[in-house]
Structures are given as structure tokens and as C-alpha cells.
Design an enzyme around this catalytic site. Structure first.
Site, mmCIF file in Angstrom:
data_model
loop_
_atom_site.group_PDB
_atom_site.id
_atom_site.type_symbol
_atom_site.label_atom_id
_atom_site.label_comp_id
_atom_site.label_asym_id
_atom_site.label_seq_id
_atom_site.Cartn_x
_atom_site.Cartn_y
_atom_site.Cartn_z
ATOM 1 N N LYS A 196 47.901 29.919 45.849
ATOM 2 C CA LYS A 196 46.743 29.399 46.608
ATOM 3 C C LYS A 196 45.475 29.586 45.772
ATOM 4 O O LYS A 196 44.682 28.655 45.620
ATOM 5 C CB LYS A 196 46.589 30.155 47.919
ATOM 6 N N ASN A 197 45.308 30.775 45.188
ATOM 7 C CA ASN A 197 44.041 31.096 44.518
ATOM 8 C C ASN A 197 43.917 30.497 43.128
ATOM 9 O O ASN A 197 42.839 30.552 42.527
ATOM 10 C CB ASN A 197 43.831 32.609 44.495
ATOM 11 N N ARG B 194 47.071 29.897 56.289
ATOM 12 C CA ARG B 194 46.086 29.518 55.267
ATOM 13 C C ARG B 194 46.653 29.805 53.883
ATOM 14 O O ARG B 194 46.308 29.145 52.909
ATOM 15 C CB ARG B 194 44.794 30.340 55.446
ATOM 16 N N ASP C 25 44.268 42.114 47.514
ATOM 17 C CA ASP C 25 45.018 41.239 48.422
ATOM 18 C C ASP C 25 46.393 41.789 48.760
ATOM 19 O O ASP C 25 47.001 41.378 49.745
ATOM 20 C CB ASP C 25 45.171 39.838 47.810
ATOM 21 N N ARG D 75 36.282 29.556 53.273
ATOM 22 C CA ARG D 75 35.192 30.313 52.671
ATOM 23 C C ARG D 75 35.048 30.010 51.190
ATOM 24 O O ARG D 75 33.967 29.928 50.647
ATOM 25 C CB ARG D 75 35.484 31.815 52.852
ATOM 26 N N ILE E 271 37.047 46.910 46.749
ATOM 27 C CA ILE E 271 36.553 45.540 46.546
ATOM 28 C C ILE E 271 35.816 45.013 47.766
ATOM 29 O O ILE E 271 34.711 44.490 47.666
ATOM 30 C CB ILE E 271 37.724 44.586 46.176
ATOM 31 N N ARG F 252 30.621 38.961 51.954
ATOM 32 C CA ARG F 252 30.972 37.940 50.947
ATOM 33 C C ARG F 252 29.742 37.174 50.444
ATOM 34 O O ARG F 252 29.633 35.967 50.560
ATOM 35 C CB ARG F 252 32.015 36.963 51.505
ATOM 36 N N PRO F 253 28.738 37.863 49.931
ATOM 37 C CA PRO F 253 27.559 37.163 49.406
ATOM 38 C C PRO F 253 27.923 36.321 48.186
ATOM 39 O O PRO F 253 28.993 36.509 47.593
ATOM 40 C CB PRO F 253 26.619 38.290 49.019
ATOM 41 N N ILE F 254 27.018 35.408 47.789
ATOM 42 C CA ILE F 254 27.263 34.620 46.560
ATOM 43 C C ILE F 254 26.087 34.787 45.596
ATOM 44 O O ILE F 254 25.826 33.924 44.751
ATOM 45 C CB ILE F 254 27.507 33.131 46.885
ATOM 46 N N ASP F 255 25.411 35.925 45.689
ATOM 47 C CA ASP F 255 24.258 36.180 44.805
ATOM 48 C C ASP F 255 24.625 36.090 43.330
ATOM 49 O O ASP F 255 23.854 35.559 42.514
ATOM 50 C CB ASP F 255 23.630 37.532 45.131
ATOM 51 N N LEU F 256 25.808 36.568 42.965
ATOM 52 C CA LEU F 256 26.206 36.528 41.544
ATOM 53 C C LEU F 256 26.440 35.081 41.089
ATOM 54 O O LEU F 256 26.102 34.706 39.965
ATOM 55 C CB LEU F 256 27.467 37.366 41.321
ATOM 56 N N CYS G 85 33.149 36.693 56.171
ATOM 57 C CA CYS G 85 34.455 36.463 56.805
ATOM 58 C C CYS G 85 34.927 37.818 57.305
ATOM 59 O O CYS G 85 34.196 38.797 57.309
ATOM 60 C CB CYS G 85 35.430 35.866 55.807
HETATM 61 C C1 EPZ Z 1 38.809 35.799 45.309
HETATM 62 O O1 EPZ Z 1 37.756 35.842 46.258
HETATM 63 C C2 EPZ Z 1 40.077 35.521 46.109
HETATM 64 N N1 EPZ Z 1 39.966 34.234 46.796
HETATM 65 C C3 EPZ Z 1 40.301 36.632 47.135
HETATM 66 O O2 EPZ Z 1 41.542 36.366 47.793
HETATM 67 C C4 EPZ Z 1 40.412 37.966 46.392
HETATM 68 O O3 EPZ Z 1 40.550 39.010 47.341
HETATM 69 C C5 EPZ Z 1 39.147 38.188 45.557
HETATM 70 O O4 EPZ Z 1 38.966 37.065 44.647
HETATM 71 C C6 EPZ Z 1 39.229 39.463 44.741
HETATM 72 O O5 EPZ Z 1 40.326 39.401 43.885
HETATM 73 C C7 EPZ Z 1 40.195 33.091 46.095
HETATM 74 O O6 EPZ Z 1 40.468 33.121 44.907
HETATM 75 C C8 EPZ Z 1 40.094 31.821 46.861
HETATM 76 P P1 EPZ Z 1 35.037 38.053 44.341
HETATM 77 P P2 EPZ Z 1 36.199 35.877 45.751
HETATM 78 O O7 EPZ Z 1 33.920 37.129 44.097
HETATM 79 O O8 EPZ Z 1 36.053 35.012 44.566
HETATM 80 C C9 EPZ Z 1 31.473 40.746 46.010
HETATM 81 C C10 EPZ Z 1 42.985 36.031 49.621
HETATM 82 O O9 EPZ Z 1 43.432 36.818 50.462
HETATM 83 N N2 EPZ Z 1 30.606 39.643 45.552
HETATM 84 O O10 EPZ Z 1 35.805 38.610 43.168
HETATM 85 O O11 EPZ Z 1 35.345 35.628 46.921
HETATM 86 C C11 EPZ Z 1 32.294 40.319 47.226
HETATM 87 O O12 EPZ Z 1 31.544 40.506 48.413
HETATM 88 C C12 EPZ Z 1 41.519 36.102 49.212
HETATM 89 O O13 EPZ Z 1 43.667 35.163 49.010
HETATM 90 C C13 EPZ Z 1 29.229 39.809 45.604
HETATM 91 O O14 EPZ Z 1 28.726 40.854 46.008
HETATM 92 O O15 EPZ Z 1 36.094 37.414 45.318
HETATM 93 C C14 EPZ Z 1 33.484 41.229 47.172
HETATM 94 O O16 EPZ Z 1 33.131 42.465 47.738
HETATM 95 C C15 EPZ Z 1 40.767 37.145 50.003
HETATM 96 N N3 EPZ Z 1 28.435 38.783 45.190
HETATM 97 C C16 EPZ Z 1 33.719 41.415 45.669
HETATM 98 O O17 EPZ Z 1 32.488 41.037 45.027
HETATM 99 C C17 EPZ Z 1 28.952 37.590 44.730
HETATM 100 O O18 EPZ Z 1 28.165 36.697 44.346
HETATM 101 C C18 EPZ Z 1 34.851 40.546 45.124
HETATM 102 O O19 EPZ Z 1 34.472 39.234 45.287
HETATM 103 C C19 EPZ Z 1 30.344 37.453 44.699
HETATM 104 C C20 EPZ Z 1 31.165 38.482 45.102
#
Ligand code: EPZ
Length: 417
Positions: free
Chosen positions: A22-23, A397, A305, A92, A327, A121-125, A116
Site C-alpha cells: 500500500k505504502n 484500507r 506500523d 490522509r 514515531i 500528523r502535521p505537514i510542516d516538514l 488521524c
Molecule cells: C508513512 O506515513 C506511512 N504512510 C505510515 O503508514 C507510517 O506509519 C509512517 O510513514 C512512518 O513509517 C504511508 O506511507 C502512506 P512520516 P507519513 O511523515 O509519511 C511527524 C500505515 O499504517 N511529522 O514519516 O505520514 C508525524 O506526525 C501508515 O500504513 C511531522 O511532525 O509518516 C509522525 O509523528 C500509518 N511533520 C512522524 O513525523 C511532518 O511534516 C512520522 O511521520 C511530517 C511528519
């Protein structure tokens, strides 16, 4: 609402094929619009999240359809750069379309994906990195408006190896003038799958799988054929299902390296592991041993995960296990539900302490998120009697035909909606 009826107590035995990831699928579907191209993907799992991504592609003007596990996309006619809230809130991770739209259209308008069940789940980065590439991004309430302007290659350093932010930079940088170096990149296998796809699309990109990725623009090929790699979290889930039931299961078509951190703990818990190039056999004892300390971490560490499903496998283990979730801030939602089966788990801040019990008994549970829901099913397999898991579509999902896969291994599971 979907209802999963499980009658526990059966050992899982036999061979299990593992679905496409999926990912890996979701960012590749978004990448299909980076430039006009006809894309043919194989091994794409049939999932709600894939359906949602295909709906977004069709909304943007592409031809996009799934036939079995094949997906055909023609992004030549991509004409829109706005994704309505109704489509954004379905999934999301639709934020991954941001970088692709900036690359293709030079602009994008969408609602913030929002939090969620796992946390804010911010997107600041994502936004900070895209701004460094030259994207002009405004945030009005929960809407983001991006004007790509002229994207210029630059050096970006991520303070945390965010998977999504890494993917968004890879996509946007394909359209930037000059070289982009992304330091502190995520190293997950899904990043490498995305790089392989982008290369086939004509991108000059290297370094995926390491913390330093270099993107030097793109010479479009117009045509891409790609195969989605196996889903390492589904593989980990099925391995934990075997471990939870004292089973003997062979996972087929897997790359063991991609979930070796999970296999390591299953081995420590007393499972015999026979791994070959593309398969893994797990022979589990009737009762596992506790494994001490587990810390979730970015790849190649223990994947967040897989945390809920390994927790489920350890509920009847001998001894105590402590899992620290580094995480996500809210990823123990499955705990109170698992305790309704008789599990003994205490959560303090980001640490869950599991004290193994002799027996679990059936109960009615409610899934709150994708992997937590899968953990409840696994715990139901290990419990005596009937367990009912009520689910608002979280599980489907990410898992294709999970009920059928489990029945093929001898489980007594039925999903009705
Ligand atoms: C991906 O989510 C995966 N989803 C998630 O899988 C997985 O748990 C996660 O990576 C970590 O491995 C998909 O690939 C679709 P991150 P993503 O950005 O990209 C924080 C599943 O069950 N963060 O690495 O959203 C965030 O809040 C899903 O299949 C910021 O603070 O993960 C989190 O605490 C769940 N600011 C941490 O980083 C940002 O701008 C990891 O987030 C982005 C992230």
C-alpha cells in the site's frame, strides 16, 4: 460498518502470498502525474486507499482504472490542480499529491490532510522543504494554496526522516531547475520503489535507501511499466498471526530484508525462522517468550506500523515486554480493546508494558485505526471462543482480502459488511 467474526484457538498453517505494498502504491500513483505519461502498474493491492487515490487522479483529469491487481493511468490529460476536501479527507496520505501537482502544474490547492487516529500528523516538514525549492505556499485556515513559481534545485536537510516529506521533495524536485540534494531523507523501501518508478519516467534521481537523495531533473519517457513490491507490513502481520497461534506458515514473494527487525523479535520470542531469497517460514511454539524492550524507529529500525500486530502476538507470551512508540503520539489505541480479551497491558506515556497471560477469551472489540484493527483480529485468533471486531473500514484500507488469506491458513474468520 464491517464485522469480523473470529473463532479463535486454531493454529495457522500453510503458505501465504503477500499483496503489493500500500505504502509503495500510493506515492507512485501520485507520481504518475509528475509529467504526461502512460503508466501500467502490476501487483497493486485492491484497497480502499488505492481506490481513493484513483478517484483523485480521475478528478484531476487523468484516465485511471484498476483491473484486478493491474492499474492503468494516462496522465496526459491532467488538467486540474485542485483537490476538493471530500477527496482529501478520504485518505490522509493524499498530501503526497502536493509535490506531484507543483511539479506538473506549478500550483496546487488542497485542504490540509488533518490529523488521524495516530496523532496530529502535521505537514510542516513537507511545506518547509517545498518552500526551499521555491514553492510559494499560503495556508488559509485548513486550506493550502501553492504556487510553484520557478522551482530551483537546492540543498534540503530534513530534521526528521519523514517518509511523506521525502516523497514530496522527490516529486517536486523532478521539475526543479538544477540539482536538489535531500539530506536526512527517509530510508524506507517505499522510497526506493518510488525512485525506481521516477527513473522509469525519466527522472535523474539516485540515493534512495540512504539518507541522501539527489534529484537532477527529468527527461520524460512518456511510458512507465512498474511492479509494486510486496507489502512488508502485511508480511509482518501474517508472520505475527502465525506467531500468535503457534502456527507454521510460509510467506511467499517477500523480501525478508524489508522486515528483518520484526523477524528478529519473532525469533527472540521463540519462533524458528527459515528464510530463503523470496520466502520466509515461521514455526512458532504454542507459547512465545516475552522479548524485553522494543523501540519503534524509522527504517531500518523496528517499524511503527508493525507495533500493534507484534503486541497482539505477545499477549500470551511468558514474561514482560515493553514497547516504546517513538514515531506517533497516539498509537496505543488498540490497548484498551485488547484488554477486553483478558490481556494485561499498561500504558504510561509512550511506553506500553505487556505482561503475558495464559489465556485470552473472546469479546466484542471496535477498531480505531488500520494496524490496531489488524492487531485485534490477530488477538481474536489467539483467544478462546468468539471475538467480534467492528470496523468502519479501517482494515480494508490496507489489507486486501485479509479474511480469505487467514481462512486459507486454517483460521475461522468471516468478514461481513
Ligand atoms: C508513512 O506515513 C506511512 N504512510 C505510515 O503508514 C507510517 O506509519 C509512517 O510513514 C512512518 O513509517 C504511508 O506511507 C502512506 P512520516 P507519513 O511523515 O509519511 C511527524 C500505515 O499504517 N511529522 O514519516 O505520514 C508525524 O506526525 C501508515 O500504513 C511531522 O511532525 O509518516 C509522525 O509523528 C500509518 N511533520 C512522524 O513525523 C511532518 O511534516 C512520522 O511521520 C511530517 C511528519
Amino acid at each position: 460498518m464491517e464485522f469480523w467474526h473470529i473463532r479463535g484457538g486454531k493454529r495457522l498453517t500453510g503458505a501465504c502470498p503477500i499483496q503489493g505494498s500500500k505504502n509503495a502504491s500510493l506515492p507512485i500513483l501520485a507520481a504518475s502525474i509528475v509529467c504526461p505519461a502512460r503508466t501500467e502498474l502490476t501487483e497493486v493491492p485492491r484497497l480502499r486507499d488505492v481506490d481513493a487515490a484513483l478517484r483523485i487522479l480521475r478528478h484531476l483529469g487523468c484516465r485511471a482504472e484498476q483491473q484486478g491487481n493491474a492499474v492503468y493511468i494516462d496522465s496526459g490529460l491532467c488538467s486540474r490542480s485542485t483537490i476538493p476536501h471530500a477527496l482529501m479527507e478520504e485518505m490522509r496520505s493524499s498530501v503526497i499529491f502536493l509535490g506531484a501537482l507543483i511539479a506538473r502544474c506549478g500550483e496546487a490547492r488542497m485542504s490540509l490532510p488533518g490529523g488521524c487516529q495516530l496523532g496530529k500528523r502535521p505537514i510542516d516538514l513537507h511545506l518547509a522543504a517545498l518552500r526551499q525549492l521555491g514553492a510559494e505556499i499560503e495556508q488559509n485556515g485548513d486550506e493550502i494554496v501553492c504556487r510553484g513559481g520557478r522551482l530551483r534545485g537546492t540543498r534540503i536537510a530534513l530534521p526528521f526522516p519523514s517518509v511523506g516529506a521525502t516523497e514530496n521533495v522527490m516529486l517536486a524536485a523532478c521539475a526543479a531547475e538544477g540539482e536538489t540534494t535531500l539530506c536526512g531523507a527517509a530510508r524506507e523501501p517505499e522510497i526506493t520503489a518510488l525512485q525506481d518508478y521516477l527513473r522509469a519516467m525519466g527522472a535523474h534521481i539516485r540515493g534512495a535507501g540512504t539518507e541522501r537523495i539527489v534529484i537532477e531533473g527529468m527527461e520524460p519517457t512518456g511510458r512507465v511499466c512498474a511492479r509494486i513490491p510486496p507489502d512488508r507490513i502485511v508480511a509482518a502481520t501474517m508472520a505475527c498471526a502465525a506467531a500468535a497461534t503457534g502456527g507454521d506458515v510460509e510467506l511467499r514473494g517477500v523480501d525478508v530484508q524489508q522486515f528483518s527487525a520484526v523477524v528478529h523479535f519473532l525469533n527472540r520470542a521463540g519462533c524458528d525462522i527459515i528464510s530463503r531469497k523470496r520466502s520466509l517460514r515461521i514455526l512458532a511454539p504454542s507459547r512465545l517468550r516475552a522479548v524485553g524492550e522494543i523501540l519503534t524507529a524509522p527504517f531500518p529500525g523496528f517499524p511503527t506500523d508493525a507495533q500493534p500486530v507484534l503486541m497482539a502476538a505477545l499477549l500470551r507470551s511468558r514474561g514482560k515486554t515493553r514497547i516504546t512508540e517513538t514515531i506517533f503520539e497516539n498509537r496505543f489505541r488498540q490497548v484498551p480493546e485488547l484488554c477486553r480479551l483478558g490481556a494485561d497491558i499498561r500504558v504510561i506515556d509512550r511506553v506500553a508494558e505487556i505482561r503475558g497471560v495464559e489465556r485470552l477469551h473472546g469479546a466484542t472489540l471496535t477498531a480505531g485505526d488500520l494496524r490496531g484493527g489488524a492487531a485485534m483480529i490477530l488477538a481474536g485468533l489467539a483467544a478462546e471462543g468468539e471475538t467480534l471486531v467492528r470496523d468502519k473500514g479501517h482494515i480494508t484500507r490496507g489489507y486486501e482480502a485479509l479474511d480469505q488469506r487467514l481462512r486459507e491458513l486454517g483460521a475461522d474468520v468471516e468478514m461481513k459488511n
